[in-house]
Structure formats: C-alpha cells, structure tokens
Design an enzyme around this catalytic site. Sequence first.
Site, short mmCIF file in Angstrom:
data_model
loop_
_atom_site.label_atom_id
_atom_site.label_comp_id
_atom_site.label_asym_id
_atom_site.label_seq_id
_atom_site.Cartn_x
_atom_site.Cartn_y
_atom_site.Cartn_z
CG ASP A 191 0.23 3.39 2.10
OD1 ASP A 191 -0.98 3.66 2.00
OD2 ASP A 191 1.00 3.99 2.85
CG ASP B 158 -0.64 9.74 2.07
OD1 ASP B 158 -0.45 10.91 1.72
OD2 ASP B 158 -1.73 9.15 1.93
CG ASP C 91 4.08 4.31 5.41
OD1 ASP C 91 2.97 3.98 4.97
OD2 ASP C 91 4.32 5.45 5.87
#
Length: 223
Positions: free
Chosen positions: A4, A6, A163
């Site tokens: 991922d 960000d 996250d």
Amino acid sequence: MLFDLDGTLIHTAPDLVGALNDMRREDGHDPLSVEALAPYCSYGGRGLLGRGYGLTPDDPGYREAYDRFIAAYRGRMTQNSRPYDGIRELVARLGTAGRAWGVVTNKVEALAVPLIEFTAFDPAPDAVIGGDTAGVSKPDPAPILLACERMGVDPANCVYVGDSDRDIVAGRAAEMPTIAAGYGYIPVDDDIAAWRADAVVDTPAELWEAIVRLQPDQPIRRI
C-alpha cells in the site's frame, strides 16, 4: 512484493493534512494537527473531510469540498511526504534479491504515479496500481491481481503489506500472504488483530524478516 502507499510505504500525512488545513485557513478555521488526523489519512479525502468538516459523501457540498481538497493536495503532495525510515533500504534489498515489487493504493493513479516518481525509489517499482486503474478499488482483489499480472509474478508467490483492513481483505482474497503495517494510519479504535493478517510489524525494519518468513522458499522473483 506489493505495498500500500499512504501509511505503509510513504508518510504522506503531512501533505494530506496540510491540504485540509489550507482549506480550513481559507474558510477561517484553525488548522488541525497532523498527529490528530493521521489515522484518517488511510481514507484519503473522504476521511479527512469527515474529520475536518464533518462532511460525508451524501452531504450537499461534499463534491465541491472534495474537488477543493484534491486541488490543494495536488499542489503540495511532494512538499513534506517522505518514505518511512528503512523503506528505501528495504526496496534496495528487494532489488538486490531480484524480487519484483509494486504499489497498490486506493489513491487515484494520477496522484500515485507522480508521488512515486518524485520519491525515486531504487529500483523503481515494477507496477503502480491506483484506486481507479482496475475499475474497482480495495478491498476488491482486482487491483492486486492486476499488479501481479503487470509484474509477471504468481499471486501465490507474492506478499501484500498494508495499514488497513481493506488491504488485508484484498490480499487474502487474492490468495496471497499479508502483512499488517502497525506503524501506519490506524484509527485508535481499530483492532489490528481482527484483520487476520499473516504477520504484523510495528516498524518498517521488521518487514524483511516477515517477508522471508512468509515466503522462505519462493523469493517472489519475476517469472
């Protein structure tokens, strides 16, 4: 190897929150702290507008506010965003090991690609898939599967790191091992253990060991 963006690969909260605060100042409001809003950066403009303005996508004026936010973010998205400590070294290690790597994010491709290019990872990613690239976004596994196709790797021989629960759900649906980035943008009331990732790391420094542990015999090389 897939990441991922960000909150996993790059600490983008300073510019995401900065864009929101640019809007708030224009509207006569006090700025909000990066620390307070970072957990909502995983949800992009939708999450930040919800916290900063109390807006939801169903509210009148949301689309106008969202367009303002994207314009503000586009103008500053490389100002203070940087890879997390240890991520450049991890990418270099992947390259030395001959492992393909890529990015799968819900950030639209028109924003994700310039940010990755600015960051100038060495080696550069073999694929960058945005939230609009595959026509659907995570938690649908299609973007992850498209990344594997473009990198030329078997999903079974890949690992996805993210996250948020959306990342882990998408990775599991693509039938690949998953790693939860506990250092990322996770709301305080979110139970990371409930995501059922195959591994959880608290710092980027732990990623390499987790990757090797999950794929000890299949080094995710290009096929």
